[in-house]
Design a protein around this motif. Sequence first.
Motif, mmCIF file in Angstrom:
data_model
loop_
_atom_site.group_PDB
_atom_site.id
_atom_site.type_symbol
_atom_site.label_atom_id
_atom_site.label_comp_id
_atom_site.label_asym_id
_atom_site.label_seq_id
_atom_site.Cartn_x
_atom_site.Cartn_y
_atom_site.Cartn_z
ATOM 1 N N LYS A 45 -7.526 -0.296 41.275
ATOM 2 C CA LYS A 45 -6.143 -0.744 41.088
ATOM 3 C C LYS A 45 -5.233 0.387 40.614
ATOM 4 O O LYS A 45 -5.695 1.485 40.317
ATOM 5 N N CYS A 63 -5.793 0.512 36.455
ATOM 6 C CA CYS A 63 -7.121 0.319 35.845
ATOM 7 C C CYS A 63 -8.185 0.532 36.910
ATOM 8 O O CYS A 63 -7.879 0.662 38.092
ATOM 9 N N CYS A 81 -10.493 -1.475 38.071
ATOM 10 C CA CYS A 81 -11.023 -2.643 38.781
ATOM 11 C C CYS A 81 -10.906 -2.460 40.283
ATOM 12 O O CYS A 81 -9.958 -1.864 40.779
ATOM 13 N N THR A 133 -11.481 -8.089 37.179
ATOM 14 C CA THR A 133 -10.418 -8.021 36.177
ATOM 15 C C THR A 133 -10.930 -7.343 34.906
ATOM 16 O O THR A 133 -12.125 -7.310 34.644
ATOM 17 N N CYS A 134 -9.969 -6.811 34.139
ATOM 18 C CA CYS A 134 -10.300 -6.140 32.883
ATOM 19 C C CYS A 134 -9.106 -6.336 31.934
ATOM 20 O O CYS A 134 -8.092 -6.906 32.331
ATOM 21 N N CYS A 173 -5.564 -5.404 33.598
ATOM 22 C CA CYS A 173 -4.946 -6.244 34.625
ATOM 23 C C CYS A 173 -4.926 -7.721 34.233
ATOM 24 O O CYS A 173 -4.309 -8.532 34.921
#
Lengths: 100, 491
Positions: free
Chosen positions: B22, B25, B27, B39-40, B43
């Motif tokens: 992304k 980030c 991901c 996701t993290c 995000c």
Amino acid sequence: MPITKDDVLKIAELARLELTPEESESFTVQLDAILGYIDKLDELDTREVAPMSHSTTASGDTEYSRRDDVARPSLGQQSAVANAPDSEAGYFKVPKVIGN
Amino acid sequence: MREKYEPVIGLEIHAQLKTESKIFCGCSTRFGDTPNGNTCPVCLGLPGALPVLNREVLRKATRAALALHLHINHESIFSRKNYFYPDLPKGYQISQYDRPFSEHGWVEIPTSERNATGQAIEWRMKRFGITRLHLEEDAGKSLHEGMAESATKSYVDLNRSGTPLAEIVSEPDFRSSWEAYDYVQFLRRTLLYVEVCDGNLEEGNFRCDANVSVRLKGAEKFGTRTELKNLNSFRFLQKAIEYEIDRQIEVLEAGGRITQETRLWNEREAKTVLMRSKEDAHDYRYFPEPDLPPLLISEAFIQAQREVMPELPEARRRRFVAEYGLSFDDAAQLTDSKGLADYFEAVVKASGNAKAAANWMLNELVRELNHSGKSINDSPVTAEALAAMIEMIDNQTISGKMGKDVLIEMYQSGKAAKEVVEALGGAQISDVEQIRAMVEQVVAGNAKQVEAYRGGKTTLFGFFVGQTLKASGGKANPQIVNQVLKEMLDS
Ligand SMILES: [Zn+2]
């Protein structure tokens, strides 16, 4: 330009805040006072000063704070929704919204 | 009535930049993964998480900007665009506002109105301005239907949250729905050429909104515009704009006023429907994103991308016309994708015959590919294999007619032309002596006709050709048969 009560009500709505009539009165006075401080800056002559959008500038380093395009492990579905008030089948569940 | 008015159209395109991870980030950007699996904290918009910019996004954005003649700002800034929606976990989208990544671009492209059957009437070149291309993160996805409690709940998947987007905003330079259609197609093709976007409308990685207004011809001021959304195919875009132009003219002619609003295209009912009016329009309160430093792009960085830019579709189309003598249509079709254009040039290089390469590709190969749902990159017939077949026709080993069967067999079996020709019962007979022997037999066996022919009944010539071809099992080269027959009958 003084802050009006209408300004406060509009800001509250945009921020999804519910204000009591007393709160909207007192916030109008408070916000107006805060902006009054900032107006004080207008007294300075800044014609020779370049505009600055950030307190942290990259000072010419074009590689400052960047990462390579490498996918790393994510949290995963379970952890992602673990703290959600409501979830189902790995989705966050929210009150019905239509359109955008 | 329509003639009194002039439509004014502007287009906004959101193109997903093709990256592994992304924009802010690590991901994965993979499509179709398990909901919320990619996701993290960044995000998901969890408190304290900080964005770090993906440098590949900058390379891709630079190539896109260069392809659209945009000026890349050496310094731009990210801004927060504030609004509330469940698929936007932070309550703001990181985007760019008053100092975008790039500005002041243009494209010059062929465009044409279409007749009732959708055929282009007359292609002409037109230049369209591009206001800006800026960077932003995508939001997540909301599901409104198909789940257990869909009647009262919406379901949110944040896998798409934080996917890198380039938003490409045009000037209001379009004067018809077909101009908009041609531009959007062109833009998608260009982004595919420079390998920055997959251009897949179904997966939503290439999305388009249109701003439409009408004004009396000759008027300077723009009319009130409406914004059209949900245009998830090129045809929908064209039909929605067309519908909206008619609708606005109708309202004005009836003495009404256009209100500034957002409308959705409803394909089933073939009309645009109101989504929201200006009264509840957003007030985004943009301000500089404090978590990201100003975005600095050096000239060396831009130059490095400039050096890996491929030839762009429009330049290539023109070159195909000039260099290979192709028609506008053939050149346009062959430059529709980089893969097709590369394939064509490989066939030309190996066979030395551009006309034949274009014809075999566009008349036969593309049909077979469409038939089996393959792209040119997965063609079972390689460029070299097609070139080898063209050479067999050029040196008269096989006839053009036989070539069609040979190509289909090559396509199905993946075999080389030579192998297929042998399996199909041998090559064309072009050996003059061999043909002369056949002609002699035909002449000997049809004495009466020969006499009639020599007596003036020259229409019998075709009869002799037919007899000879039949005797050869259809393999004799008809041109040589003609030649030998003439020699023997007319002597
Ligand atoms: Zn993430």
